[in-house]
Scaffold this motif. Structure first.
Motif, PDB file in Angstrom:
ATOM      1  N   THR A  73      76.890  62.844 -13.831  1.00 23.87           N
ATOM      2  CA  THR A  73      77.416  62.401 -15.128  1.00 23.87           C
ATOM      3  C   THR A  73      78.745  61.673 -14.956  1.00 23.87           C
ATOM      4  O   THR A  73      78.993  60.639 -15.591  1.00 23.87           O
ATOM      5  CB  THR A  73      77.605  63.616 -16.069  1.00 23.87           C
ATOM      6  N   ILE A  74      79.585  62.197 -14.063  1.00 22.18           N
ATOM      7  CA  ILE A  74      80.869  61.547 -13.794  1.00 22.18           C
ATOM      8  C   ILE A  74      80.654  60.155 -13.200  1.00 22.18           C
ATOM      9  O   ILE A  74      81.413  59.210 -13.471  1.00 22.18           O
ATOM     10  CB  ILE A  74      81.711  62.415 -12.840  1.00 22.18           C
ATOM     11  N   ASP A  75      79.572  60.023 -12.403  1.00 25.17           N
ATOM     12  CA  ASP A  75      79.262  58.721 -11.784  1.00 25.17           C
ATOM     13  C   ASP A  75      78.627  57.739 -12.756  1.00 25.17           C
ATOM     14  O   ASP A  75      78.336  56.599 -12.376  1.00 25.17           O
ATOM     15  CB  ASP A  75      78.313  58.918 -10.594  1.00 25.17           C
ATOM     16  N   GLY A  76      78.375  58.181 -13.995  1.00 24.91           N
ATOM     17  CA  GLY A  76      77.892  57.255 -15.016  1.00 24.91           C
ATOM     18  C   GLY A  76      76.422  57.389 -15.382  1.00 24.91           C
ATOM     19  O   GLY A  76      75.890  56.520 -16.087  1.00 24.91           O
ATOM     20  N   CYS A  77      75.749  58.447 -14.946  1.00 28.17           N
ATOM     21  CA  CYS A  77      74.340  58.634 -15.299  1.00 28.17           C
ATOM     22  C   CYS A  77      74.216  59.082 -16.751  1.00 28.17           C
ATOM     23  O   CYS A  77      74.966  59.969 -17.204  1.00 28.17           O
ATOM     24  CB  CYS A  77      73.699  59.697 -14.400  1.00 28.17           C
ATOM     25  N   ASN A  78      73.282  58.463 -17.475  1.00 30.67           N
ATOM     26  CA  ASN A  78      72.979  58.972 -18.809  1.00 30.67           C
ATOM     27  C   ASN A  78      71.951  60.096 -18.694  1.00 30.67           C
ATOM     28  O   ASN A  78      71.516  60.457 -17.592  1.00 30.67           O
ATOM     29  CB  ASN A  78      72.484  57.851 -19.725  1.00 30.67           C
ATOM     30  N   SER A  79      71.525  60.645 -19.829  1.00 34.08           N
ATOM     31  CA  SER A  79      70.635  61.808 -19.810  1.00 34.08           C
ATOM     32  C   SER A  79      69.296  61.502 -19.147  1.00 34.08           C
ATOM     33  O   SER A  79      68.762  62.311 -18.379  1.00 34.08           O
ATOM     34  CB  SER A  79      70.404  62.305 -21.241  1.00 34.08           C
ATOM     35  N   ILE A  80      68.726  60.334 -19.423  1.00 32.84           N
ATOM     36  CA  ILE A  80      67.424  59.970 -18.850  1.00 32.84           C
ATOM     37  C   ILE A  80      67.542  59.805 -17.336  1.00 32.84           C
ATOM     38  O   ILE A  80      66.712  60.322 -16.569  1.00 32.84           O
ATOM     39  CB  ILE A  80      66.891  58.679 -19.500  1.00 32.84           C
ATOM     40  N   GLN A  81      68.582  59.090 -16.884  1.00 34.82           N
ATOM     41  CA  GLN A  81      68.792  58.918 -15.445  1.00 34.82           C
ATOM     42  C   GLN A  81      69.079  60.256 -14.777  1.00 34.82           C
ATOM     43  O   GLN A  81      68.597  60.525 -13.671  1.00 34.82           O
ATOM     44  CB  GLN A  81      69.957  57.957 -15.209  1.00 34.82           C
TER      45      GLN A  81
END
Length: 276
Positions: A174-182
């Motif tokens: 999440t910190i690296d920028g992933c959204n929920s789907i990713q």
């Protein structure tokens, strides 16, 4: 103490062997009868086929009567599509229920657990009435019904497994920028390989062998699965036990091969999902 443990272990082994024989004996008798003619079955249903009763024609005639290729493809498509949807929906639902810990999520999980206690026969007639009203008495409707009935057990299995997945991995993603789907498909799904195979095996075996629900929903020429087609061997005035035995063996063989190829994952998946 060591001798006591050895005796206990030997007792469990003997009990396991006896239970294995008990469960496999009907299949063994079915296999023997599949190589007998009708006379041989009536003369000695438990015996081995002899020179006068042995025949391979049962399998040829059963293959033709079952319209095996068409029926096999019907069973395969329905089983694969239903299982894939069950795995997708159940894994996503279980992940959300584990990670979003609220009173609502707890109640929803308990509802899924309670749904496993309701026998299919209790909802069979209302389900058929609803299916007719929504024009779902077809193969698409059957797949949707399988997804509905299969998600409860699958969610419970995924739920127990996902509890063991470290939240730190998801937080880092999440910190690296992933959204929920990713986050779900890139981080979580690869970690669920073992339990996914277990869930797939259990659902494939159930859906492939199911007779009652398809008989209510898709019992039409050209749509029938392999279990439905075996009913043709049992007429009102005569029963072709020789062809039925061979036909049932032809239905069993694909699922046995699938199970033997994947059996090592069942105990591993259930055990890992139960440990917290």
């Amino acid at each position: 103490m060591h001798r006591k443990n050895k005796t206990k272990k030997a007792t469990f082994v003997v009990i396991g062997i006896l239970l294995g024989i008990l469960f496999l004996f009907p299949i063994f008798i079915l296999m023997l009868n599949s190589f007998k003619n009708q006379r041989g079955i009536f003369m000695n249903v438990l015996g081995f086929p002899d020179a006068k009763t042995f025949t391979l024609k049962n399998y040829v005639q059963a293959f033709q009567s079952l319209d095996y290729v068409t029926s096999f493809m019907n069973s395969l498509v329905i089983t694969v599509v239903s299982t894939a949807l069950i795995m997708l929906v159940s894994s996503m639902a279980a992940w959300v229920l584990v990670r979003y810990k609220t009173k609502v999520s707890s109640v929803i999980f308990m509802l899924f657990a309670a749904a496993m206690l309701i026998p299919f026969q209790c909802v069979m007639l209302p389900l058929m009435s609803l299916g007719s009203a929504l024009h779902m008495i077809n193969r698409v409707g059957l797949v949707i019904m399988y997804v509905g009935f299969g998600t409860s057990m699958s969610i419970i299995m995924f739920h127990g497994f996902i509890k063991n997945v470290p939240e730190e991995l998801e937080e880092a993603a999440t910190i690296d920028g992933c959204n929920s789907i990713q986050l779900f498909f890139i981080i979580v799904v690869p970690l669920l390989k073992t339990i996914m195979i277990t869930v797939a095996i259990l659902n494939v075996m159930w859906i492939w062998n199911d007779y009652l629900l398809p008989s209510l929903v898709i019992n039409k020429p050209g749509w029938q699965t392999l279990p439905l087609k075996t009913y043709l061997f049992f007429g009102q005035f005569s029963k072709r036990w020789d062809l039925a035995s061979a036909g049932l063996m032809l239905c069993i063989i694909p699922i046995v091969i699938f199970y033997l190829a994947c059996q090592k994952y069942i105990v591993k998946g259930v055990t890992e999902g139960a440990i917290k």
